[in-house]
Design an enzyme around this catalytic site. Structure first.
Site, short mmCIF file in Angstrom:
data_model
loop_
_atom_site.label_atom_id
_atom_site.label_comp_id
_atom_site.label_asym_id
_atom_site.label_seq_id
_atom_site.Cartn_x
_atom_site.Cartn_y
_atom_site.Cartn_z
N TYR A 87 0.82 -1.21 0.00
CA TYR A 87 0.00 0.00 0.00
C TYR A 87 0.86 1.26 0.00
O TYR A 87 0.45 2.30 -0.52
CB TYR A 87 -0.92 0.02 1.23
N LYS A 108 3.23 -15.25 1.80
CA LYS A 108 3.59 -16.04 0.62
C LYS A 108 5.10 -16.23 0.62
O LYS A 108 5.82 -15.71 -0.25
CB LYS A 108 3.12 -15.32 -0.66
N ASP A 152 -2.70 -17.91 0.07
CA ASP A 152 -3.70 -18.48 -0.85
C ASP A 152 -4.40 -19.68 -0.22
O ASP A 152 -5.62 -19.83 -0.30
CB ASP A 152 -3.06 -18.85 -2.20
N ASP A 170 -6.38 -7.22 3.59
CA ASP A 170 -7.50 -6.58 2.91
C ASP A 170 -8.38 -7.64 2.26
O ASP A 170 -9.61 -7.65 2.41
CB ASP A 170 -6.95 -5.61 1.86
N ASP A 185 -12.28 -9.28 3.71
CA ASP A 185 -13.54 -9.26 2.96
C ASP A 185 -14.12 -10.67 2.88
O ASP A 185 -15.33 -10.88 3.01
CB ASP A 185 -13.33 -8.75 1.53
C1 IPM Z 1 -10.47 -1.55 3.57
C2 IPM Z 1 -10.71 -0.88 2.24
C3 IPM Z 1 -9.56 0.08 1.98
C4 IPM Z 1 -8.31 -0.72 1.83
C5 IPM Z 1 -9.78 1.03 0.79
C6 IPM Z 1 -11.06 1.80 0.90
C7 IPM Z 1 -8.62 1.96 0.61
O1 IPM Z 1 -10.85 -1.82 1.25
O2 IPM Z 1 -10.37 -0.84 4.59
O3 IPM Z 1 -10.41 -2.77 3.61
O4 IPM Z 1 -7.97 -1.21 0.74
O5 IPM Z 1 -7.61 -0.87 2.83
MG MG Z 2 -10.90 -3.81 1.94
#
Ligand code: IPM
Ligand code: MG
Length: 369
Positions: free
Chosen positions: A141, A192, A225, A249, A253
């Site tokens: 990042y 990884k 993975d 990240d 999700d």
């Molecule tokens: C998260 C989001 C952020 C990230 C974005 C909005 C920059 O996806 O907080 O998970 O990638 O970290």
């Molecule tokens: Mg995210």
């Protein structure tokens, strides 16, 4: 003691869920002797519209001065075409970087009432309680160089840089081990190391911190993975997962979906505690993002944001009982059959953002004694 909480509603459904969470803050002020002041500051797309930058210095300064930041969401299709450094997401990334919020805690907890709302079989997710500890201020990042150049033949070449130092890995590993001790005492470290030198270093450093400081915690290593696959195969094998910025990240999700909806998941981003003052920078944020498709319609699930405030009570203000009360209130509302659209199931009562919050406030009233 009056706490200072900075609200950064941002874009999309951010303002809606922050507004409703503000009502929950009000409830704690009235009923639990929780003294705080709030102030709002622009971030992301809305800041770009009003101030010409998604990351206004004034907002960053206010965030530094606050005891905690409650963050809504940033981003939306309206700003997709902006140059990279003006995109709404820059606002969030700068807050993380400038406040040195290196530890991102993302709990994925499956409320019993929602075990049928997941896209996975209920027996896979029932009782799920995992915590993803994501490194938040390093890795790809922020690594340099990060640039797009034009090659002599006219084509473009884009570079992001994945970079980690020993101390960055040590501090996030310590956070994960310490939190594991308060839970199931297990840490899985995901990287990884089969293809990335940062992964090799990550594994070495985590192994060393474990051996020297946390031998009582059970540690396993997993390739990122494979971890993604294991999360949908048998998520309950995990307790705490510690991983880098990008894998965190993605895996968070995925973990969110296990719980039924990304609209349920809170997060805390924490800095280091100042040894002298005890002050610790902290930002609390629902992980769902700005959801532009449903913004402004009063449909968003406010629970992730409300639960982010519960994390704020726990981690920034040490009010563990209040945090638990709020989590129990959410649990009660769900078991009573109230749902927002994202977690709607047959036979349940569908509510919008404000009506769902009404129910949480009612549950708090009922549980407070
Ligand atoms: C998260 C989001 C952020 C990230 C974005 C909005 C920059 O996806 O907080 O998970 O990638 O970290
Ligand atoms: Mg995210």
């Amino acid at each position: 003691m009056t706490y200072k909480i900075l609200l950064t509603p941002g874009d999309g459904i951010g303002p809606e869920v922050i507004e409703q969470t503000g009502r929950v803050l009000g409830w704690f002020a009235q009923n639990r002797n929780f003294a705080f002041e709030t102030e709002s500051a622009p971030i992301g797309g809305i800041a770009y519209e009003t101030l010409g930058t998604p990351e206004p210095d004034s907002t960053i300064e206010k965030a530094k001065a606050a005891d905690a930041v409650l963050f809504g969401a940033v981003g939306g299709p309206k700003w997709d075409k902006l140059p990279f450094h003006q995109k709404p997401e820059r606002g969030l990334l700068r807050l993380r970087k400038d406040l040195e919020l290196f530890a991102n805690l993302r709990p994925a907890l499956c409320f019993d009432a929602l075990k049928d709302a997941s896209s996975l079989k209920p027996e896979i997710v029932a009782g799920l309680d995992i915590l993803i500890v994501r490194e938040l201020t390093g890795g790809v990042y922020f690594g340099e160089p990060k640039e797009t150049t034009t090659l002599p033949d006219g084509q473009k070449r884009a570079v992001d840089t994945q970079v980690y130092t020993t101390s960055e890995i040590e501090r996030i590993a310590r956070v994960a081990f310490e939190l594991a001790r308060l839970r199931g005492n297990k840490v899985a470290s995901a990287e990884k190391s089969n293809v990335m030198v940062t992964g090799v270093l990550w594994r070495e450093v985590v192994t060393k911190v474990h051996a020297e400081e946390f031998p009582d915690v059970q540690l396993s290593h997993v390739l990122a993975d494979n971890c993604a696959m294991q999360l949908v195969r048998n998520p309950k094998q995990y307790d705490v997962i510690v991983t880098d910025n990008l894998f965190g990240d993605v895996l968070s999700d995925e973990a969110a979906q296990l719980t039924g909806s990304i609209g349920m998941l809170p997060s805390a981003s924490l800095g280091a505690k100042d040894p002298a003052s005890g002050k610790q920078a902290a930002l609390y944020e629902p992980i769902h993002g700005s959801a532009p498709d449903i913004a402004g319609q009063g449909l968003a699930n406010p629970i992730a944001c409300i639960l982010s405030f519960a994390m704020c009570l726990r981690y920034s203000f040490g009010r563990v009982e209040d945090a638990t009360l709020l989590e129990r209130a959410v649990d009660k509302v769900l078991s009573e059959g109230f749902r927002t659209a994202d977690i709607m199931q047959p036979g349940m009562t569908k509510l919008g953002t404000a009506a769902m919050t009404d129910r949480v406030l009612m549950a708090l009233d009922a549980l407070k004694a």
